[in-house]
Design an enzyme around this catalytic site. Structure first.
Site, PDB file in Angstrom:
ATOM      1  CB  ALA A 198      -0.934   0.003   1.210  1.00  0.00           C
ATOM      2  CG  ASN A 216      12.593   2.487   1.311  1.00  0.00           C
ATOM      3  OD1 ASN A 216      11.375   2.346   1.336  1.00  0.00           O
ATOM      4  ND2 ASN A 216      13.394   1.854   2.156  1.00  0.00           N
ATOM      5  CB  ALA A 224      21.854  -5.328 -51.967  1.00  0.00           C
ATOM      6  N   GLY A 229       0.377   2.336   9.226  1.00  0.00           N
ATOM      7  CA  GLY A 229       1.342   1.389   9.749  1.00  0.00           C
ATOM      8  C   GLY A 229       1.132  -0.025   9.233  1.00  0.00           C
ATOM      9  CG  HIS A 260      23.811  -7.190 -48.860  1.00  0.00           C
ATOM     10  ND1 HIS A 260      25.022  -7.718 -48.488  1.00  0.00           N
ATOM     11  CD2 HIS A 260      23.550  -7.695 -50.092  1.00  0.00           C
ATOM     12  CE1 HIS A 260      25.480  -8.493 -49.460  1.00  0.00           C
ATOM     13  NE2 HIS A 260      24.601  -8.500 -50.437  1.00  0.00           N
ATOM     14  CE1 TYR A 267       9.371  -4.618 -43.362  1.00  0.00           C
ATOM     15  CE2 TYR A 267       8.150  -4.204 -45.391  1.00  0.00           C
ATOM     16  CZ  TYR A 267       8.173  -4.496 -44.036  1.00  0.00           C
ATOM     17  OH  TYR A 267       7.000  -4.682 -43.357  1.00  0.00           O
ATOM     18  CB  SER A 272      20.670  -5.105 -56.413  1.00  0.00           C
ATOM     19  OG  SER A 272      21.533  -6.128 -55.971  1.00  0.00           O
ATOM     20  N   GLY A 299      16.246  -3.039  14.089  1.00  0.00           N
ATOM     21  CA  GLY A 299      15.803  -3.696  15.310  1.00  0.00           C
ATOM     22  C   GLY A 299      16.539  -5.005  15.524  1.00  0.00           C
TER      23      GLY A 299
END
Length: 452
Positions: free
Chosen positions: A10, A224, A377, A78, A360, A363, A402, A137
């Site tokens: 929380a 923290n 290419a 708390g 080379h 796409y 190419s 503690g």
């Protein structure tokens, strides 16, 4: 015995200086609280109660879990008050494991050890020994039984010499927990209800209080601020690198490797520096990954080589393939056995057949390339008209010259040849030559422009 888990998540995390709830900051690519939930799931918890407050909507949008009980802590009063929000959902006859949401490196076997300790006592604490416990503690024992936790400011010199400290994680019966929660007081300087007060209550009742310890103190370290977050990130990466090398993976520099997901590997895998692995990745036998690569949710088969600076995302690389350098395989890319993708080649939703090559500057999108085809290419599959995506099919043994543009939808037949510089807009038959380019014109004695 049945057991439930309460995860305290929380807190706002003011020192993080972030609009994101602290427990949603990632370690190893996974939100901290999700890591803890994953761990207790594997431990076999019957119920998980997540106490939340700040950023509740963000938490619920990120942590999408079945059988997770959300307990709102509207005011942060708390740790004891936080657990009180889960109390109505806890059964008397079950054990309850209480964890903090910002200690993401806790191991399953550490929590198993804590559960085992609880079987022989009333209250089991997870403690740790620190070389410098200043400000923490201290655990006070009498005849090996824990009797109290003394805060540093209240400790005697002898008590300050104690190295064992409380982590805030513990396990007890539901009946004891609910009774002690009802007795908590906020009569302190902060006006908060502290969960650690139940330890003094248990001791006053003569309850047997024992402890378990983690393998390493880093398991119980919290976050923290951003510095602590970075420290835990590096600790996790070191742990994961050690596990991979123990299992036979060669990491040329373990300090420059990041795993932000899961990695399954075969034998004799070699990974160069600055490689990032995200999501679920599988590497076969004898795979080599070059420097500066990113692998995300992909599968790479035996004997494949991924050259430097390549990115592979949601793609499949077949046996003995070569990728890169500087290649990008996007979602839906598939390379079959012995295929090759070279530098500055991009594939998306495309299949490169067995032995095919795109060496080379290419796409391939929404494309199917047959076996042993050669893609020259600068070849582009023009797959998008601004609204729709269309497919390009290139037959086996085809040769694409190419700087060709293949305007989809289009089919290039088996064994066909496309002349360099062509713009192909219609079917090319099997074994045919297609040339589609403007006619060259030569002008003799052309006077070049000159600067004035």
């Amino acid at each position: 015995m049945a057991f439930s888990v309460v995860v305290l998540a929380a807190g706002k995390g003011t020192r993080m200086k972030s609009s994101l709830p602290k427990v949603l900051h990632k370690v190893g690519g996974v939100p901290m609280v999700q890591r803890i939930i994953n761990t207790v799931r594997s431990l076999g918890a019957d119920n998980i109660h997540l106490v939340y407050g700040h950023g509740g909507d963000q938490l619920k949008a990120t942590v999408v879990e079945e059988n997770l009980n959300w307990c709102l802590q509207a005011e942060q009063l708390g740790t004891g008050h936080a657990v009180q929000q889960a109390a109505p959902h806890i059964n008397d006859d079950e054990d309850v494991l209480i964890l903090v949401g910002d200690a993401p490196l806790i191991r399953e076997d550490t929590l198993s050890a804590l559960k085992a300790v609880k079987e022989s006592c009333d209250l089991a604490l997870l403690t740790v020994n620190l070389d410098d416990p200043t400000g923490m503690g201290r655990i006070i024992r009498e005849n090996d039984n824990i009797t109290a936790i003394v805060e540093h400011k209240d400790a005697t010199e002898a008590q300050r010499a104690i190295k064992e400290i409380n982590t805030g994680m513990m396990m007890m019966s539901g009946a004891d927990l609910k009774r002690w929660l009802g007795e908590l007081s906020n009569d302190n300087a902060q006006g908060e209800y502290y969960l650690t007060d139940v330890i003094a209550m248990a001791a006053s009742e003569g309850k047997r209080i024992q402890s378990a310890q983690p393998q390493s103190a880093v398991e119980v370290e919290g976050v923290n601020n951003r510095l602590q977050l970075a420290n835990l990130e590096r600790a996790l990466q070191n742990r994961q690198a050690d596990e991979l090398m123990t299992n036979g993976v060669t990491l040329l520099d373990p300090s420059r490797f990041d795993l932000r997901g899961t990695l399954q590997t075969g034998n004799d895998v070699i990974i160069d520096v600055n490689v990032i692995v995200e999501g679920d990745v599988t590497l076969g036998n004898n795979v080599e990954i070059g420097a500066n690569c990113i692998l995300r949710n992909c599968t790479i088969a035996d004997n494949a080589v991924i050259e430097a600076n390549s990115i592979i995302e949601e793609a499949r690389v077949g046996e003995a393939c070569t990728v890169g350098p500087y290649a990008r395989l996007r979602p839906g890319a598939v390379m079959q056995k012995n295929a090759k993708v070279g530098n500055f080649v991009e594939m998306k939703k495309a299949v490169l057949g067995e032995g095919a090559k795109a060496n080379h500057l290419t796409y391939l999108g929404d494309a199917e390339v047959g076996a042993k085809a050669n893609i020259g290419a600068g070849t582009i599959t023009c797959n998008y008209d601004g609204v729709n995506k269309s497919k390009t099919v290139i037959g086996e043994n085809a040769f694409i010259g190419s700087n060709s543009s293949l305007v989809a939808p289009v089919n290039i037949g088996k064994g066909a040849t496309v002349g360099a510089g062509s713009v192909i807009t219609s079917t090319v038959d099997e074994a045919a030559l297609a040339v589609a380019r403007g006619k060259q014109r030569n002008i003799p004695n052309w006077p070049r422009p000159t600067k004035k």
